[in-house]
Design a protein around this motif. Structure first.
Motif, PDB file in Angstrom:
ATOM      1  N   ALA A  93      -1.675  12.382 -24.334  1.00 36.07           N
ATOM      2  CA  ALA A  93      -2.354  11.698 -23.230  1.00 36.07           C
ATOM      3  C   ALA A  93      -3.784  11.342 -23.608  1.00 36.07           C
ATOM      4  O   ALA A  93      -4.265  10.243 -23.301  1.00 36.07           O
ATOM      5  CB  ALA A  93      -2.348  12.568 -21.984  1.00 36.07           C
ATOM      6  N   LYS A  94      -4.465  12.236 -24.303  1.00 34.82           N
ATOM      7  CA  LYS A  94      -5.841  11.974 -24.741  1.00 34.82           C
ATOM      8  C   LYS A  94      -5.887  10.801 -25.712  1.00 34.82           C
ATOM      9  O   LYS A  94      -6.733   9.909 -25.590  1.00 34.82           O
ATOM     10  CB  LYS A  94      -6.418  13.232 -25.397  1.00 34.82           C
ATOM     11  CG  LYS A  94      -7.834  13.068 -25.890  1.00 34.82           C
ATOM     12  CD  LYS A  94      -8.312  14.333 -26.571  1.00 34.82           C
ATOM     13  CE  LYS A  94      -9.652  14.114 -27.225  1.00 34.82           C
ATOM     14  NZ  LYS A  94     -10.045  15.257 -28.048  1.00 34.82           N
ATOM     15  N   LYS A  95      -4.962  10.788 -26.670  1.00 39.15           N
ATOM     16  CA  LYS A  95      -4.923   9.698 -27.652  1.00 39.15           C
ATOM     17  C   LYS A  95      -4.603   8.365 -26.971  1.00 39.15           C
ATOM     18  O   LYS A  95      -5.187   7.331 -27.303  1.00 39.15           O
ATOM     19  CB  LYS A  95      -3.885   9.984 -28.740  1.00 39.15           C
ATOM     20  CG  LYS A  95      -4.277  11.094 -29.666  1.00 39.15           C
ATOM     21  CD  LYS A  95      -5.464  10.699 -30.492  1.00 39.15           C
ATOM     22  CE  LYS A  95      -5.837  11.780 -31.466  1.00 39.15           C
ATOM     23  NZ  LYS A  95      -7.055  11.505 -32.173  1.00 39.15           N
ATOM     24  N   LEU A  96      -3.687   8.373 -26.012  1.00 41.64           N
ATOM     25  CA  LEU A  96      -3.363   7.138 -25.295  1.00 41.64           C
ATOM     26  C   LEU A  96      -4.550   6.634 -24.489  1.00 41.64           C
ATOM     27  O   LEU A  96      -4.806   5.431 -24.427  1.00 41.64           O
ATOM     28  CB  LEU A  96      -2.152   7.356 -24.388  1.00 41.64           C
ATOM     29  CG  LEU A  96      -0.812   7.504 -25.104  1.00 41.64           C
ATOM     30  CD1 LEU A  96       0.272   7.862 -24.107  1.00 41.64           C
ATOM     31  CD2 LEU A  96      -0.452   6.244 -25.854  1.00 41.64           C
ATOM     32  N   ASP A  97      -5.288   7.556 -23.867  1.00 42.10           N
ATOM     33  CA  ASP A  97      -6.490   7.160 -23.132  1.00 42.10           C
ATOM     34  C   ASP A  97      -7.531   6.559 -24.063  1.00 42.10           C
ATOM     35  O   ASP A  97      -8.179   5.569 -23.730  1.00 42.10           O
ATOM     36  CB  ASP A  97      -7.091   8.357 -22.391  1.00 42.10           C
ATOM     37  CG  ASP A  97      -6.244   8.807 -21.211  1.00 42.10           C
ATOM     38  OD1 ASP A  97      -5.394   7.998 -20.767  1.00 42.10           O
ATOM     39  OD2 ASP A  97      -6.430   9.936 -20.749  1.00 42.10           O
ATOM     40  N   GLU A  98      -7.695   7.165 -25.252  1.00 49.35           N
ATOM     41  CA  GLU A  98      -8.651   6.622 -26.221  1.00 49.35           C
ATOM     42  C   GLU A  98      -8.256   5.221 -26.655  1.00 49.35           C
ATOM     43  O   GLU A  98      -9.098   4.316 -26.723  1.00 49.35           O
ATOM     44  CB  GLU A  98      -8.733   7.531 -27.456  1.00 49.35           C
ATOM     45  CG  GLU A  98      -9.461   8.829 -27.222  1.00 49.35           C
ATOM     46  CD  GLU A  98      -9.421   9.739 -28.438  1.00 49.35           C
ATOM     47  OE1 GLU A  98      -8.893   9.329 -29.498  1.00 49.35           O
ATOM     48  OE2 GLU A  98      -9.917  10.870 -28.331  1.00 49.35           O
ATOM     49  N   ARG A  99      -6.976   5.023 -26.937  1.00 51.64           N
ATOM     50  CA  ARG A  99      -6.508   3.694 -27.361  1.00 51.64           C
ATOM     51  C   ARG A  99      -6.688   2.668 -26.250  1.00 51.64           C
ATOM     52  O   ARG A  99      -7.061   1.532 -26.503  1.00 51.64           O
ATOM     53  CB  ARG A  99      -5.045   3.758 -27.792  1.00 51.64           C
ATOM     54  CG  ARG A  99      -4.873   4.476 -29.097  1.00 51.64           C
ATOM     55  CD  ARG A  99      -3.460   4.499 -29.554  1.00 51.64           C
ATOM     56  NE  ARG A  99      -3.363   5.267 -30.782  1.00 51.64           N
ATOM     57  CZ  ARG A  99      -2.243   5.558 -31.372  1.00 51.64           C
ATOM     58  NH1 ARG A  99      -1.104   5.154 -30.862  1.00 51.64           N
ATOM     59  NH2 ARG A  99      -2.229   6.259 -32.478  1.00 51.64           N
ATOM     60  N   GLU A 100      -6.412   3.076 -25.024  1.00 54.88           N
ATOM     61  CA  GLU A 100      -6.587   2.171 -23.890  1.00 54.88           C
ATOM     62  C   GLU A 100      -8.050   1.773 -23.736  1.00 54.88           C
ATOM     63  O   GLU A 100      -8.371   0.614 -23.493  1.00 54.88           O
ATOM     64  CB  GLU A 100      -6.069   2.831 -22.608  1.00 54.88           C
ATOM     65  CG  GLU A 100      -6.091   1.920 -21.405  1.00 54.88           C
ATOM     66  CD  GLU A 100      -5.126   0.755 -21.522  1.00 54.88           C
ATOM     67  OE1 GLU A 100      -5.410  -0.295 -20.926  1.00 54.88           O
ATOM     68  OE2 GLU A 100      -4.111   0.875 -22.228  1.00 54.88           O
TER      69      GLU A 100
END
Length: 146
Positions: A93-100
């Motif tokens: 979830a953290k990585k997806l938020d960073e990519r977003e």
């Protein structure tokens, strides 16, 4: 023990194992991942089974029973799959938020990223300068031998 859960909206969770019981719902684990089902989404018989809406907070007691059952199985206690799965889910979830945030232009790079960007920009400028010098030298040589 795996069982099927069906919500009042019709969604079915097949072969789900209960990870923990919270005050507002149950957290289950299926082969597709970890989900939380709120008690308001479950039928009345399931709500009653987990004592939802009762005066005594039994969610903690049910969670303790689940933990006891897991500790009786040494391999489950050794690997602690629930906490690993939770940590992995948080990491994803953290990585997806960073990519977003990067895609939306809201990302502020850290010091390591800035250093890499500066190095990359230096190399681009250096190669551009070399290309200009090479093309000027080529033009001079071409004019002489013409």
């Amino acid at each position: 023990m795996a069982e099927d859960f069906k919500t009042v909206s019709g969604r079915v969770y097949k072969d789900a194992t209960i990870s923990r019981v919270e005050a507002d719902g149950i957290v289950i684990r299926t082969k597709t991942g970890i989900s939380k089902i709120y008690f308001v989404e479950l039928p009345k018989d399931v709500q009653e089974r987990f004592h939802y809406g009762s005066a005594t907070p039994t969610g903690k007691a049910v969670t303790q029973r689940i933990d006891k059952a897991k500790s009786a199985n040494p391999s489950a206690a050794f690997f602690n799959a629930d906490s690993f799965a939770d940590r992995f889910g948080q990491h994803v979830a953290k990585k997806l938020d960073e990519r977003e945030s990067i895609l939306q232009g809201k990302h502020t790079p850290g010091s390591a990223e800035l250093m890499v960007i500066r190095e990359f920009n230096f190399h681009k400028a250096f190669l551009a300068g070399i290309a200009i010098i090479a093309s000027v030298l080529f033009a001079i040589v071409w004019a002489r031998f013409k």
